[in-house]
Design an enzyme around this catalytic site. Structure first.
Site, PDB file in Angstrom:
ATOM      1  N   SER A  13       0.857  -1.189   0.000  1.00 15.93           N
ATOM      2  CA  SER A  13       0.000   0.000   0.000  1.00 15.93           C
ATOM      3  C   SER A  13       0.896   1.242   0.000  1.00 15.93           C
ATOM      4  O   SER A  13       2.128   1.125  -0.001  1.00 15.93           O
ATOM      5  CB  SER A  13      -0.904  -0.025   1.224  1.00 15.93           C
ATOM      6  N   LYS A  17      -1.701   5.659  -5.104  1.00 14.74           N
ATOM      7  CA  LYS A  17      -2.728   5.361  -6.103  1.00 14.74           C
ATOM      8  C   LYS A  17      -3.672   6.550  -6.303  1.00 14.74           C
ATOM      9  O   LYS A  17      -4.119   6.815  -7.414  1.00 14.74           O
ATOM     10  CB  LYS A  17      -3.531   4.149  -5.621  1.00 14.74           C
ATOM     11  N   GLU A 148     -10.631  -8.180   1.478  1.00 18.16           N
ATOM     12  CA  GLU A 148     -11.688  -7.167   1.431  1.00 18.16           C
ATOM     13  C   GLU A 148     -11.973  -6.631   0.041  1.00 18.16           C
ATOM     14  O   GLU A 148     -13.095  -6.241  -0.268  1.00 18.16           O
ATOM     15  CB  GLU A 148     -11.332  -5.964   2.308  1.00 18.16           C
ATOM     16  N   THR A 187      11.651  -7.245 -10.668  1.00 18.65           N
ATOM     17  CA  THR A 187      10.298  -7.210 -11.248  1.00 18.65           C
ATOM     18  C   THR A 187       9.391  -8.325 -10.716  1.00 18.65           C
ATOM     19  O   THR A 187       8.210  -8.352 -11.039  1.00 18.65           O
ATOM     20  CB  THR A 187      10.350  -7.340 -12.795  1.00 18.65           C
ATOM     21  N   CYS A 380     -10.540  26.411  12.195  1.00 17.33           N
ATOM     22  CA  CYS A 380     -11.528  25.680  12.982  1.00 17.33           C
ATOM     23  C   CYS A 380     -11.150  25.636  14.465  1.00 17.33           C
ATOM     24  O   CYS A 380     -11.347  26.626  15.170  1.00 17.33           O
ATOM     25  CB  CYS A 380     -11.765  24.310  12.370  1.00 17.33           C
ATOM     26  N   ARG A 461     -18.513  21.244  15.590  1.00 15.20           N
ATOM     27  CA  ARG A 461     -19.728  21.318  16.406  1.00 15.20           C
ATOM     28  C   ARG A 461     -19.830  22.626  17.150  1.00 15.20           C
ATOM     29  O   ARG A 461     -20.849  23.242  17.211  1.00 15.20           O
ATOM     30  CB  ARG A 461     -19.696  20.226  17.477  1.00 15.20           C
ATOM     31  N   HIS A 506     -12.970  25.473   6.860  1.00 14.66           N
ATOM     32  CA  HIS A 506     -11.709  24.865   6.395  1.00 14.66           C
ATOM     33  C   HIS A 506     -11.377  25.330   4.974  1.00 14.66           C
ATOM     34  O   HIS A 506     -11.768  24.661   4.015  1.00 14.66           O
ATOM     35  CB  HIS A 506     -11.838  23.342   6.403  1.00 14.66           C
ATOM     36  N   GLU A 508      -8.688  25.083   3.431  1.00 14.47           N
ATOM     37  CA  GLU A 508      -7.720  24.210   2.744  1.00 14.47           C
ATOM     38  C   GLU A 508      -8.380  23.256   1.760  1.00 14.47           C
ATOM     39  O   GLU A 508      -7.744  22.791   0.813  1.00 14.47           O
ATOM     40  CB  GLU A 508      -6.886  23.429   3.769  1.00 14.47           C
TER      41      GLU A 508
HETATM   42  N1  GLN Z   1     -13.487  20.338  17.969  1.00 10.10           N
HETATM   43  C1  GLN Z   1     -13.976  21.569  17.405  1.00 10.10           C
HETATM   44  C2  GLN Z   1     -15.454  21.513  17.080  1.00 10.10           C
HETATM   45  O1  GLN Z   1     -15.985  20.450  16.906  1.00 10.10           O
HETATM   46  C3  GLN Z   1     -13.169  21.957  16.174  1.00 10.10           C
HETATM   47  C4  GLN Z   1     -13.351  21.006  15.029  1.00 10.10           C
HETATM   48  C5  GLN Z   1     -12.330  21.185  13.928  1.00 10.10           C
HETATM   49  O2  GLN Z   1     -11.291  21.803  14.136  1.00 10.10           O
HETATM   50  N2  GLN Z   1     -12.588  20.651  12.753  1.00 10.10           N
HETATM   51  O3  GLN Z   1     -16.099  22.517  16.985  1.00 10.10           O
END
Ligand code: GLN
Length: 534
Positions: A13, A17, A148, A187, A380, A461, A506, A508
């Protein structure tokens, strides 16, 4: 009728891929084809979002809020394919839906079996993607020989059998290891891996051979003969320091043409690879270096912050420089202080995370960046820790915390919303996927985005507690992004700091190598500026 490219992996692995599949996607797009990409994961988990990032790397979040395998991140970075929850399927999801249908009596009392019921479900998910595109690229997770992955391999064997041979192509990614003691490439593992594929009825038409040394023509001929593959279709997938060079490495060996011949599609005489040439040129020639500290709790496994590292590389490409990472475990900062680890970095990024472990170290790192005026980007959990740090050390709320870490805190600057508290018991309280955010003028955020309304992906959350907004604003925190109803804080900044910004979302996940996310390009620029001043 769409065409199908299937990518399997052999020998070991971690051969890349996902990146190989994404690069093939990029090449197909360069010939003008519309593609869809799919990852079929053999594990039994129904919900990849609950898996530990230490084991599986980052959980990648799609615009429609699916928590998926990180390979989908590669697909989005390399291609324009539309990626949603339909583009990642696990064995668990397949079995779950077959069992559900059985419970609903949909199979009319028949015996439910792997063949045809599980394989039919797999095929129907692949076929569902074929409607609006020219080519569907499916990557089968795991390594050939795993118990699997057998149902998936059987399903793709059937797809080739049921379709015209000219509509499907099998590509096998394998390893040709260099054995130091013998001083040569070997090979045999590849021969064995292809033999196991053939045993289950799959004859690959193309081999991508991962290797640390160039494959001689003789070697390719040997692989071709033993594996029953044309020698031109034995492609050298040599190690490279830049993943964004891989589409070009493949193109130089005519992989795109060979694939298109196999699925009987015309090959464009001048595929559009301009953007790839231009970023690869920057990666090879950029000289100026910027050093970014990445402070987190999952730091030991590089894959846990995959999209963060890639977005930082995109930021460096956008600024024509190189980025060097200093990976810092926030628990080490807790033990030994921020100065030891952040003294020599030009900028600091604090990615997301869950749970209390390492949080005090993150807060220590943030304080250091605020006081030493080091460019800072918090994501976050990075925003939540920035709010806690500011409340404690600037606003004088010494016990401020998030209720995630201290349910009884006197000053819950980060908390659950009232409506969330009720649902918590039932689970499913995570805010996931794309939401709009309104940006305040004259802010770092506005200067980066140059837009009033943006859409960004979420996975969290807890939220900023609006009760503390006025107080924190008075002390110099700027709230520069809100949900359209202004009930949720999305972006915070510091007024008296050259570049301090943190987002509840996020960014990114939306950065591309040739189209860097504006927050990452401006963060790298701010870090470069600091470095130049030193
Ligand atoms: N633990 C935090 C929340 O749930 C931040 C979550 C995160 O950084 N993705 O709000």
């Amino acid at each position: 009728m769409a065409k199908f490219i299937f990518i399997t992996g052999g020998v070991v692995s971690s051969l890349g891929k996902g990146i190989a599949s994404a690069s093939i996607g990029a090449l197909m797009e360069s010939h003008g084809y519309r593609i869809s990409m799919m990852k079929l994961d053999p594990y039994i988990n129904v919900d990849p979002g609950t898996m530990n990032p230490f084991q599986h790397g980052e959980v990648y979040v799609t615009a429609d809020g699916a928590e998926t395998d990180l390979d989908l991140g590669h697909y989005e970075r390399f291609t324009n394919a539309k990626i949603t929850r339909a583009n990642n399927t696990t064995s668990g999801q397949i079995y779950f839906s077959v069992i559900q249908k059985e419970r609903e009596g949909k199979y009319l009392g028949k015996t439910i079996q792997v063949v045809p019921h599980i394989t039919d479900e797999i095929k129907s998910r692949i076929m569902a993607l074929a409607k609006k595109v020219d080519i569907v690229i499916s990557e089968i997770g795991g390594t050939v020989g795993d118990i699997e992955s057998l149902p998936f391999l059987e399903a793709i064997r059937q797809l080739r059998f049921e379709h015209n041979g000219q509509d499907t192509v099998f590509i096998h990614l394998t390893l040709v290891p260099f054995i130091k003691a013998a001083g040569e490439l070997k090979t045999k593992p590849t021969q064995h891996s292809v033999a196991s594929l053939r045993e289950i009825g799959i004859q690959p038409q193309i081999l991508l051979c991962r290797t640390e040394k160039p494959l001689s023509l003789e070697m390719k001929e040997k692989v071709a003969l033993f594996c029953n593959v044309r020698k031109q279709a034995v492609i050298e997938a040599i190690d490279t320091s830049f993943i964004y060079e891989i589409p070009l490495i493949y193109h130089r060996q005519n992989l795109d043409r060979i694939i298109l011949e196999n699925i009987n599609l015309p090959c464009h005489p001048h595929p559009d690879l301009e953007k790839w040439y231009s970023i690869v040129n920057i990666l090879h020639t950029a000289e100026e270096k910027v050093k970014i500290g990445v402070v987190g709790k999952y730091i030991k496994l590089q894959d846990s912050y995959k999209s963060i590292y890639e977005a930082l590389v995109h930021g460096a490409i956008a600024n024509r420089c190189r980025v060097e990472f200093s990976r810092i475990d926030s628990e080490d900062i807790e033990k030994e202080g921020a100065d030891k680890f952040l003294g020599d970095v030009d900028g600091v990024i604090l990615p997301g995370g869950f749970g209390i472990r390492g949080v005090e170290g993150m807060i220590g790192a943030i304080r250091y960046c605020r006081e030493k005026r080091i460019p800072f980007l918090g994501i976050c959990l990075g925003l939540q820790c920035s709010v806690i740090e500011f409340a404690r050390n600037v606003c004088g709320l010494h016990r401020a915390n998030s209720t995630e870490f201290d349910a009884e805190t006197e000053d819950p600057v980060i908390c659950l919303l009232d409506e969330q508290k009720n649902i918590t018991k039932l689970g499913g309280t995570m805010r996931l996927g794309c939401y709009p955010c309104m940006i305040e003028p004259k802010s770092i955020a506005y200067r980066a985005y140059r837009k009033k309304k943006i859409f960004e992906r979420h996975r969290h959350r807890w939220e900023f507690n609006l009760k503390y907004l006025d107080l924190m604003e008075k002390y110099g925190m700027k709230f520069s992004g809100f949900s359209p109803d202004r009930k949720l804080v999305e972006i915070i900044e510091l007024k008296n700091h050259p570049f301090f910004i943190a987002t509840q979302f996020h960014p990114e996940f939306q950065s591309k190598p040739f189209d860097c996310h504006p927050l990452f390009s401006s963060f790298i620029l701010a870090s470069l500026r600091r470095k130049r001043q030193e």
